[in-house]
Design a protein around this motif. Structure first.
Motif, PDB file in Angstrom:
ATOM      1  N   PRO A  21       0.944  -1.117  -0.181  1.00  0.00           N
ATOM      2  CA  PRO A  21       0.188  -0.075   0.106  1.00  0.00           C
ATOM      3  C   PRO A  21       0.814   0.942  -0.383  1.00  0.00           C
ATOM      4  CG  PRO A  21      -0.016  -0.776   1.944  1.00  0.00           C
ATOM      5  CD  PRO A  21       0.635  -1.567   1.452  1.00  0.00           C
ATOM      6  N   ALA A  22      -0.361   2.017  -1.079  1.00  0.00           N
ATOM      7  CA  ALA A  22       1.079   3.673  -0.809  1.00  0.00           C
ATOM      8  C   ALA A  22       1.329   3.893   0.650  1.00  0.00           C
ATOM      9  CB  ALA A  22       0.498   5.116  -1.940  1.00  0.00           C
ATOM     10  N   THR A  23       0.250   3.264   1.577  1.00  0.00           N
ATOM     11  CA  THR A  23       0.021   4.404   2.524  1.00  0.00           C
ATOM     12  C   THR A  23      -0.021   3.916   4.191  1.00  0.00           C
ATOM     13  OG1 THR A  23      -2.098   5.078   2.725  1.00  0.00           O
ATOM     14  CG2 THR A  23      -0.952   6.234   1.965  1.00  0.00           C
ATOM     15  N   VAL A  24      -0.443   4.170   5.333  1.00  0.00           N
ATOM     16  CA  VAL A  24      -0.645   3.298   6.279  1.00  0.00           C
ATOM     17  C   VAL A  24      -1.867   2.755   6.251  1.00  0.00           C
ATOM     18  CG1 VAL A  24      -0.643   3.597   9.084  1.00  0.00           C
ATOM     19  CG2 VAL A  24       1.713   4.174   8.252  1.00  0.00           C
ATOM     20  N   GLY A  25      -2.763   3.491   5.843  1.00  0.00           N
ATOM     21  CA  GLY A  25      -3.886   3.441   5.881  1.00  0.00           C
ATOM     22  C   GLY A  25      -4.614   2.243   5.446  1.00  0.00           C
ATOM     23  N   GLY A  26      -3.973   1.452   4.034  1.00  0.00           N
ATOM     24  CA  GLY A  26      -3.952   0.500   3.341  1.00  0.00           C
ATOM     25  C   GLY A  26      -3.487  -0.275   4.137  1.00  0.00           C
ATOM     26  N   ASP A  27      -2.441  -0.342   5.139  1.00  0.00           N
ATOM     27  CA  ASP A  27      -1.764  -1.833   5.487  1.00  0.00           C
ATOM     28  C   ASP A  27      -2.802  -2.356   6.282  1.00  0.00           C
ATOM     29  OD1 ASP A  27       0.687  -2.705   5.851  1.00  0.00           O
ATOM     30  OD2 ASP A  27      -0.552  -2.631   7.977  1.00  0.00           O
ATOM     31  N   GLU A  28      -4.528  -1.788   6.782  1.00  0.00           N
ATOM     32  CA  GLU A  28      -5.118  -2.819   7.248  1.00  0.00           C
ATOM     33  C   GLU A  28      -5.864  -3.565   6.063  1.00  0.00           C
ATOM     34  OE1 GLU A  28      -9.160  -2.950   9.733  1.00  0.00           O
ATOM     35  OE2 GLU A  28      -7.933  -0.992  10.124  1.00  0.00           O
ATOM     36  N   VAL A  29      -6.029  -3.485   4.795  1.00  0.00           N
ATOM     37  CA  VAL A  29      -6.942  -4.151   4.315  1.00  0.00           C
ATOM     38  C   VAL A  29      -5.445  -4.532   3.380  1.00  0.00           C
ATOM     39  CG1 VAL A  29      -7.877  -3.782   2.027  1.00  0.00           C
ATOM     40  CG2 VAL A  29      -8.569  -1.578   3.741  1.00  0.00           C
ATOM     41  N   TYR A  30      -4.224  -4.245   2.709  1.00  0.00           N
ATOM     42  CA  TYR A  30      -3.475  -5.057   2.780  1.00  0.00           C
ATOM     43  C   TYR A  30      -3.338  -6.410   3.261  1.00  0.00           C
ATOM     44  CZ  TYR A  30       1.685  -6.525   1.861  1.00  0.00           C
ATOM     45  OH  TYR A  30       2.510  -7.181   1.496  1.00  0.00           O
ATOM     46  N   SER A  31      -3.213  -6.342   4.571  1.00  0.00           N
ATOM     47  CA  SER A  31      -2.616  -7.622   5.503  1.00  0.00           C
ATOM     48  C   SER A  31      -3.694  -8.483   5.551  1.00  0.00           C
ATOM     49  CB  SER A  31      -2.683  -6.885   7.005  1.00  0.00           C
ATOM     50  OG  SER A  31      -1.579  -6.323   7.010  1.00  0.00           O
ATOM     51  N   ARG A  32      -5.198  -7.777   5.361  1.00  0.00           N
ATOM     52  CA  ARG A  32      -6.256  -8.765   5.769  1.00  0.00           C
ATOM     53  C   ARG A  32      -6.157  -9.816   3.924  1.00  0.00           C
ATOM     54  NH1 ARG A  32     -10.839  -8.199   2.779  1.00  0.00           N
ATOM     55  NH2 ARG A  32     -11.327  -5.952   3.110  1.00  0.00           N
ATOM     56  N   ILE A  33      -6.023  -9.235   3.275  1.00  0.00           N
ATOM     57  CA  ILE A  33      -6.166  -9.882   1.169  1.00  0.00           C
ATOM     58  C   ILE A  33      -4.983 -10.869   1.276  1.00  0.00           C
ATOM     59  CG2 ILE A  33      -5.326  -9.807  -0.664  1.00  0.00           C
ATOM     60  CD1 ILE A  33      -7.219  -6.751  -0.081  1.00  0.00           C
ATOM     61  N   ARG A  34      -3.962 -10.330   2.113  1.00  0.00           N
ATOM     62  CA  ARG A  34      -2.539 -11.111   2.225  1.00  0.00           C
ATOM     63  C   ARG A  34      -3.231 -12.503   3.023  1.00  0.00           C
ATOM     64  NH1 ARG A  34       3.708 -10.401   2.461  1.00  0.00           N
ATOM     65  NH2 ARG A  34       4.668 -11.561   1.821  1.00  0.00           N
ATOM     66  N   ASN A  35      -3.734 -12.171   4.205  1.00  0.00           N
ATOM     67  CA  ASN A  35      -3.775 -13.257   5.125  1.00  0.00           C
ATOM     68  C   ASN A  35      -4.782 -13.935   4.486  1.00  0.00           C
ATOM     69  OD1 ASN A  35      -2.950 -14.409   7.766  1.00  0.00           O
ATOM     70  ND2 ASN A  35      -4.499 -13.087   8.475  1.00  0.00           N
ATOM     71  N   ASP A  36      -5.092 -13.645   3.918  1.00  0.00           N
ATOM     72  CA  ASP A  36      -6.455 -14.317   3.722  1.00  0.00           C
ATOM     73  C   ASP A  36      -5.944 -15.933   2.511  1.00  0.00           C
ATOM     74  OD1 ASP A  36      -8.852 -13.258   4.638  1.00  0.00           O
ATOM     75  OD2 ASP A  36      -9.909 -12.332   3.009  1.00  0.00           O
ATOM     76  N   ARG A  37      -4.984 -15.077   1.493  1.00  0.00           N
ATOM     77  CA  ARG A  37      -4.328 -15.602   0.560  1.00  0.00           C
ATOM     78  C   ARG A  37      -3.739 -16.651   0.948  1.00  0.00           C
ATOM     79  NH1 ARG A  37      -2.842 -12.834  -5.013  1.00  0.00           N
ATOM     80  NH2 ARG A  37      -5.228 -12.291  -5.573  1.00  0.00           N
ATOM     81  N   ALA A  38      -2.508 -16.283   1.965  1.00  0.00           N
ATOM     82  CA  ALA A  38      -1.689 -17.029   2.907  1.00  0.00           C
ATOM     83  C   ALA A  38      -3.210 -18.421   3.492  1.00  0.00           C
ATOM     84  CB  ALA A  38      -1.270 -16.085   4.186  1.00  0.00           C
ATOM     85  N   LEU A  70     -11.130 -14.470  -5.979  1.00  0.00           N
ATOM     86  CA  LEU A  70     -12.065 -14.442  -5.230  1.00  0.00           C
ATOM     87  C   LEU A  70     -11.376 -13.124  -4.718  1.00  0.00           C
ATOM     88  CD1 LEU A  70     -14.210 -18.454  -3.817  1.00  0.00           C
ATOM     89  CD2 LEU A  70     -14.816 -15.443  -5.727  1.00  0.00           C
ATOM     90  N   HIS A  71     -10.422 -13.041  -3.941  1.00  0.00           N
ATOM     91  CA  HIS A  71     -10.270 -12.295  -2.977  1.00  0.00           C
ATOM     92  C   HIS A  71      -8.892 -11.948  -3.796  1.00  0.00           C
ATOM     93  CE1 HIS A  71     -11.343 -14.393   0.176  1.00  0.00           C
ATOM     94  NE2 HIS A  71     -11.414 -15.765  -0.409  1.00  0.00           N
ATOM     95  N   PRO A  72      -9.543 -10.779  -4.670  1.00  0.00           N
ATOM     96  CA  PRO A  72      -8.151  -9.724  -5.583  1.00  0.00           C
ATOM     97  C   PRO A  72      -7.324  -8.604  -4.676  1.00  0.00           C
ATOM     98  CG  PRO A  72     -10.386  -9.183  -5.454  1.00  0.00           C
ATOM     99  CD  PRO A  72     -11.038 -10.548  -5.042  1.00  0.00           C
ATOM    100  N   ALA A  73      -6.174  -8.225  -4.887  1.00  0.00           N
ATOM    101  CA  ALA A  73      -5.648  -7.047  -3.933  1.00  0.00           C
ATOM    102  C   ALA A  73      -5.780  -6.392  -4.285  1.00  0.00           C
ATOM    103  CB  ALA A  73      -4.318  -7.520  -4.753  1.00  0.00           C
ATOM    104  N   THR A  74      -7.592  -6.017  -4.188  1.00  0.00           N
ATOM    105  CA  THR A  74      -7.948  -4.501  -4.258  1.00  0.00           C
ATOM    106  C   THR A  74      -8.536  -3.820  -3.116  1.00  0.00           C
ATOM    107  OG1 THR A  74     -10.102  -5.420  -4.828  1.00  0.00           O
ATOM    108  CG2 THR A  74      -9.032  -5.045  -6.405  1.00  0.00           C
ATOM    109  N   GLY A  75      -8.890  -2.645  -2.802  1.00  0.00           N
ATOM    110  CA  GLY A  75      -9.737  -2.247  -1.786  1.00  0.00           C
ATOM    111  C   GLY A  75      -8.600  -0.740  -0.829  1.00  0.00           C
TER     112      GLY A  75
END
Length: 104
Positions: A21-38, A70-75
């Motif tokens: 993510p470009a900002t700290v604000g996007g980190d929560e969404v990034y982490s959730r998506i990455r965790n789902d994918r992991a 089903l779990h794209p890296a968006t948001g």
């Protein structure tokens, strides 16, 4: 290396190597998506490494890719997206704002 194994490894890399993510604000969404994918990666790898797998590597790889769809890296706004917007002349605030209709 076996083509099936190579394809599975490519799917694993696709699952885990998502843009930061470009900002700290996007980190929560990034982490959730990455965790789902992991989680899906772990399930796939356990399935393939099981002593008596129910399905083969090809099926497991297809299933993993389906889950990634089903779990794209968006948001969230990625670093590359923010840099592209800045190059277009947008302000930082505009560059890191989510496009209309894209919820976090």
């Amino acid at each position: 290396m076996n083509d099936d194994v190579r394809d599975l490894l490519a799917a694993v890399l696709e699952a885990l190597d998502i843009p930061h993510p470009a900002t700290v604000g996007g980190d929560e969404v990034y982490s959730r998506i990455r965790n789902d994918r992991a989680t899906h990666v772990v399930v796939a790898l356990r399935s393939v490494l099981d002593d008596k797998p129910l399905m083969g590597i090809e099926w497991t790889t297809a299933y993993l890719r389906e889950q990634l769809t089903l779990h794209p890296a968006t948001g969230y706004v990625t670093v590359a997206q923010a840099h592209a917007a800045l190059a277009e002349g947008k302000t930082w605030s505009e560059a890191v704002a989510l496009p209309a209709g894209e919820d976090q």
